[in-house]
Motif scaffolding. Structure first.
Motif, PDB file in Angstrom:
ATOM      1  N   GLY A  84       0.809  65.042  28.661  1.00 26.73           N
ATOM      2  CA  GLY A  84       1.431  63.831  29.193  1.00 26.73           C
ATOM      3  C   GLY A  84       0.778  62.555  28.712  1.00 26.73           C
ATOM      4  O   GLY A  84       1.433  61.508  28.610  1.00 26.73           O
ATOM      5  N   ASP A  85      -0.520  62.599  28.402  1.00 26.69           N
ATOM      6  CA  ASP A  85      -1.210  61.401  27.914  1.00 26.69           C
ATOM      7  C   ASP A  85      -0.734  61.014  26.521  1.00 26.69           C
ATOM      8  O   ASP A  85      -0.720  59.845  26.163  1.00 26.69           O
ATOM      9  CB  ASP A  85      -2.725  61.629  27.882  1.00 26.69           C
ATOM     10  N   ILE A  86      -0.355  62.013  25.734  1.00 27.12           N
ATOM     11  CA  ILE A  86       0.028  61.770  24.341  1.00 27.12           C
ATOM     12  C   ILE A  86       1.532  61.572  24.208  1.00 27.12           C
ATOM     13  O   ILE A  86       1.996  60.694  23.497  1.00 27.12           O
ATOM     14  CB  ILE A  86      -0.413  62.965  23.457  1.00 27.12           C
ATOM     15  N   GLU A  87       2.310  62.410  24.925  1.00 33.15           N
ATOM     16  CA  GLU A  87       3.749  62.446  24.666  1.00 33.15           C
ATOM     17  C   GLU A  87       4.586  61.541  25.553  1.00 33.15           C
ATOM     18  O   GLU A  87       5.767  61.335  25.275  1.00 33.15           O
ATOM     19  CB  GLU A  87       4.265  63.884  24.813  1.00 33.15           C
ATOM     20  N   ASP A  90       4.128  57.015  30.515  1.00 36.85           N
ATOM     21  CA  ASP A  90       4.575  57.037  31.904  1.00 36.85           C
ATOM     22  C   ASP A  90       3.356  57.334  32.766  1.00 36.85           C
ATOM     23  O   ASP A  90       2.694  58.349  32.586  1.00 36.85           O
ATOM     24  CB  ASP A  90       5.635  58.138  32.038  1.00 36.85           C
ATOM     25  N   ASP A  91       3.056  56.419  33.697  1.00 38.26           N
ATOM     26  CA  ASP A  91       1.848  56.571  34.520  1.00 38.26           C
ATOM     27  C   ASP A  91       1.799  57.906  35.253  1.00 38.26           C
ATOM     28  O   ASP A  91       0.735  58.478  35.432  1.00 38.26           O
ATOM     29  CB  ASP A  91       1.745  55.437  35.547  1.00 38.26           C
ATOM     30  N   ALA A  92       2.969  58.401  35.691  1.00 41.23           N
ATOM     31  CA  ALA A  92       3.000  59.648  36.458  1.00 41.23           C
ATOM     32  C   ALA A  92       2.479  60.820  35.616  1.00 41.23           C
ATOM     33  O   ALA A  92       1.979  61.799  36.160  1.00 41.23           O
ATOM     34  CB  ALA A  92       4.414  59.936  36.950  1.00 41.23           C
ATOM     35  N   TYR A  93       2.619  60.710  34.291  1.00 42.81           N
ATOM     36  CA  TYR A  93       2.233  61.811  33.401  1.00 42.81           C
ATOM     37  C   TYR A  93       0.778  61.703  32.939  1.00 42.81           C
ATOM     38  O   TYR A  93       0.253  62.621  32.333  1.00 42.81           O
ATOM     39  CB  TYR A  93       3.170  61.863  32.190  1.00 42.81           C
ATOM     40  N   LYS A  94       0.133  60.571  33.219  1.00 41.31           N
ATOM     41  CA  LYS A  94      -1.258  60.384  32.780  1.00 41.31           C
ATOM     42  C   LYS A  94      -2.162  61.414  33.444  1.00 41.31           C
ATOM     43  O   LYS A  94      -2.039  61.673  34.638  1.00 41.31           O
ATOM     44  CB  LYS A  94      -1.750  58.978  33.131  1.00 41.31           C
ATOM     45  N   GLY A  95      -3.079  62.005  32.648  1.00 40.83           N
ATOM     46  CA  GLY A  95      -3.996  62.995  33.213  1.00 40.83           C
ATOM     47  C   GLY A  95      -3.334  64.321  33.545  1.00 40.83           C
ATOM     48  O   GLY A  95      -3.898  65.144  34.259  1.00 40.83           O
ATOM     49  N   HIS A  96      -2.123  64.534  33.028  1.00 44.88           N
ATOM     50  CA  HIS A  96      -1.376  65.764  33.312  1.00 44.88           C
ATOM     51  C   HIS A  96      -0.896  66.419  32.020  1.00 44.88           C
ATOM     52  O   HIS A  96      -0.619  65.745  31.038  1.00 44.88           O
ATOM     53  CB  HIS A  96      -0.128  65.463  34.152  1.00 44.88           C
ATOM     54  N   TYR A  97      -0.760  67.729  32.088  1.00 42.64           N
ATOM     55  CA  TYR A  97       0.080  68.440  31.135  1.00 42.64           C
ATOM     56  C   TYR A  97       1.449  68.533  31.798  1.00 42.64           C
ATOM     57  O   TYR A  97       1.560  68.416  33.022  1.00 42.64           O
ATOM     58  CB  TYR A  97      -0.439  69.852  30.872  1.00 42.64           C
TER      59      TYR A  97
END
Length: 182
Positions: A84-87, A90-97
């Motif tokens: 999520g950090d790369i693709e 969107d803040d919700a995806y930061k720090g997530h797969y």
């Protein structure tokens, strides 16, 4: 009971649902309508991330015949676990797969006591839940990889709504009765 299916994973309790289409199937880009959800897994949830990577490896092993009889290099095929950090910007995806999971059949959607949730407003993009995922190999039209099937969903707790429709509470402030009489 041990999970004997090596290609199946139940995510951890901090999994968040995004782009939730669990109640009604939706057609993406004119394809067959499917139930789908983008599953956000915190990078800190090592247990779930490791389980998913192991399930992807198992799906590659089970799907060797689809890949022409030999095990492909992971880097050369499409994999469902995305960063999520790369693709995503969107803040919700930061720090997530994240994993986009879908199914032609409706998931069972249950609460913490594993009772069916009937109120559709209870489960939405942004809430937290455990999701059962199944991984399988595919090879179609030159696209090779591992895809993710959506199993069932257990809501764990509420979270801030992500996108989607504003609620009536968001749209309207409370009006006193006499405001209508003025």
């Amino acid at each position: 009971m041990a999970n004997m299916n090596k290609t199946k994973v139940i995510t951890g309790i901090n999994t968040r649902l995004s782009y939730f289409h669990g109640w009604e199937p939706v057609s993406i880009n004119g394809g067959d309508p499917k139930y789908s959800v983008s599953v956000l897994i915190p990078k800190t949830d090592k247990e779930t991330v490791d389980a998913i990577n192991n399930a992807i490896d198992a799906a590659i092993e089970e799907g060797i015949t689809k890949f022409g009889g030999k095990k492909p290099n992971r880097a050369a095929i499409k994999l469902p676990l995305r960063d999520g950090d790369i693709e995503r910007d969107d803040d919700a995806y930061k720090g997530h797969y994240f994993i986009n999971a879908n199914s032609k059949t409706a998931p069972q959607i249950v609460d913490k006591a594993v009772k069916p949730i009937l109120d559709r407003d209870e489960v939405y993009s942004g809430c937290y839940g455990r999701v059962s995922l199944s991984f399988y190999a595919f090879n179609s039209n030159g696209n090779k990889g591992v895809a993710c099937g959506l199993g069932n969903i257990q809501k764990i707790k509420d979270g801030d709504s992500l996108g989607g429709r504003p609620t009536a509470v968001d749209d309207f402030t409370t009006l006193e009765d006499n405001d209508f009489l003025a």
